[in-house]
Design an enzyme around this catalytic site. Structure first.
Site, short mmCIF file in Angstrom:
data_model
loop_
_atom_site.label_atom_id
_atom_site.label_comp_id
_atom_site.label_asym_id
_atom_site.label_seq_id
_atom_site.Cartn_x
_atom_site.Cartn_y
_atom_site.Cartn_z
N ASP A 1 0.56 -1.28 -0.16
CA ASP A 1 -0.34 -0.34 0.38
C ASP A 1 1.09 1.27 0.20
O ASP A 1 0.14 2.27 0.36
CB ASP A 1 -1.27 0.10 1.41
N HIS B 1 -5.71 -1.31 -5.76
CA HIS B 1 -5.54 -0.06 -6.16
C HIS B 1 -6.69 0.76 -6.80
O HIS B 1 -7.24 -0.48 -7.26
CB HIS B 1 -3.79 0.33 -6.83
#
Ligand code: IMP
Length: 447
Positions: A20, A48
């Protein structure tokens, strides 16, 4: 004799922490310079978001370059593919007018079957509830069981097998022979995942829908290279989650660093001349496992809120910590990172002081070496260096000089400790909220 003479213009983008880090944005930023974006590891555990026509899509399998026209989006052999998820993503993007005709998948990528997802959930539950052990905190996407099946060989289904009914049946039957007793014991509700006929029907349906996208990705990638085209390898998950070099056993099940590129794509590592390591300006982690700089106080809460640190795949609140430079230096070494993109720096505005971890103390001794074994990391005490914070919002900064001096000093400290230049600084989620740093006089002397 002919010798292969591929150029070394290909690029890899890899996460340097626990995932992340904002890889998607950096891939999207650079994709137009490349002819193919290649996923080589992981599966639908990665996540994402992309925004198309004002609509936000959470993508897990389709490579981040899909929005760039004329670019191949290749899911190579090292990925484990949940076809249902892949088809859902393609359908969603197509409905918004995104051209998905170049989303291609390797015939040798492995398939995540429904019994893998059932097993993933069952193992996690059993570890935590019945066995008195720590669950890994997986994303529940069947990643570990699918990779285990791959390594066990004869009962694994590959994407190409979805097009060969007899072979598919043989594989599924073999898998079920082992899964049935295990799932009946640990997941009695998962009968749907054990019905051979319906599994075959579902899997053949996936094959039918995917058949025009199935390729030998190794040949395709080598053809690209032979034509002088450039590849962008998009690492999924991140280095500290790498099955060999991460914080084992709290890791994912693939080679999630740049080291996975060669086995996961069939392309030699030597073609990748540039490796951008993506690092957040602080630390986050989802799931269980050691995190030496974890903050469980109001500062951590403030960073979580400012950074909107909730998982794309699972929605779980992420654990937060100060930037761990010991871990970052390790990651830079493992990946052979040639430059760093430091993301989410804007999240750190509003703090009087910023801390970075510059050593670990263990048994009274200080070290800057990172031993990724979870049991070792649990025993370390982080040693912090304090840097002055900054109050200004920096989301509008577009050049290094626009940043307050404290933010510049922070960047400088990171690159001098790690020994790798920071070439990109992220100051917000949009593509434009990015600072490209010119390096004229080498590491440690930017701006
Ligand atoms: P798995 O990959 O679902 O087996 O999960 C193993 C561990 O890796 C868990 O702690 C997950 O939260 C973590 N993980 C896997 N993929 C990602 C990712 O892309 N970002 C962040 N954490 C991840």
């Amino acid at each position: 004799m002919n010798t292969l003479s591929y150029n070394q213009d290909s690029l890899a983008v890899v996460g340097m922490q626990w995932g992340d880090e904002g890889k998607g944005k950096v891939v999207d930023l650079l994709a137009s310079e490349f002819d193919a974006i290649v996923r080589y590891n992981g599966g639908a555990n990665a996540g994402h978001s992309v925004v198309v026509n004002g609509k936000r899509f959470a993508l897990h399998l389709v490579p981040s370059g899909v929005l760039r026209e004329g670019c191949d989006s290749i899911i190579a052999n090292g990925v484990v593919v949940d076809p249902e998820q892949l088809l859902r993503e393609i359908d969603g993007l197509t409905a918004e007018g995104v051209d998905c005709s170049r989303v291609l998948v390797s015939s040798r990528a492995h398939v995540v079957m429904p019994y893998h997802k059932a097993e993933d959930a069952a193992r996690e539950r059993a570890l935590a509830d019945s066995l008195g052990s720590k669950a890994v905190g997986t994303t529940g996407r069947g990643i570990g069981p699918a990779y285990a099946e791959k390594v066990q060989r004869a009962s694994a289904v590959r994407i190409g097998d979805l097009l060969i009914p007899d072979l598919l049946r043989e594989r599924v039957r073999a898998a079920l022979a082992f899964k049935r007793p295990m799932l009946e014991r640990w997941a009695p509700d998962a009968t749907y995942a054990l019905d051979e006929e319906s599994l075959i029907e579902i899997a053949l349906g996936w094959g039918d829908k995917l058949k025009n996208r199935v390729i030998d990705s190794t040949i395709q990638l080598h053809d690209h290279l032979e034509q002088g085209r450039k590849l962008l390898f998009e690492g999924a998950n991140a280095t500290l989650l790498d099955v060999d070099h991460g914080t084992y056993p709290f890791v994912t099940s693939s080679s999630a660093s740049a080291l996975g590129i060669a086995p996961g794509s069939g392309v030699p590592a030597s073609v990748v001349g540039r490796i951008i390591g993506i690092a957040k300006a602080y630390q986050t982690r989802v799931g269980a496992g050691p995190m030496p700089t974890e903050l469980t106080d109001a500062t951590g809460d403030q960073i979580r809120e400012r950074g909107r640190e909730f998982g794309t795949t699972t929605g779980r609140p992420r654990r937060i910590g100060w930037l761990d430079l010991v871990a970052l230096r390790y990651s830079a070494r493992i990946n052979g990172v040639t430059e760093i993109a430091l993301t989410l720096l804007d999240v750190l505005s509003g703090f009087d002081e910023l801390k970075v971890c510059t050593a670990y103390e263990i048994g009274g001794e200080r070290t800057i070496d990172f031993d990724p074994a979870a049991a070792s990391l649990d025993a370390v005490r982080p040693v912090y260096e304090s840097l002055p914070g900054f109050d200004e919002e920096i989301t509008g900064a577009r050049s290094f000089g626009d940043l307050p001096s404290e933010a510049r000093a922070y960047i400088d400290r990171v690159q001098s400790f790690v020994g790798v230049p920071i070439s990109i600084v992220g100051v917000g989620p949009d593509r434009e909220q990015t600072i490209l740093v010119e390096h004229e006089a080498g590491v440690g002397s930017i701006g």
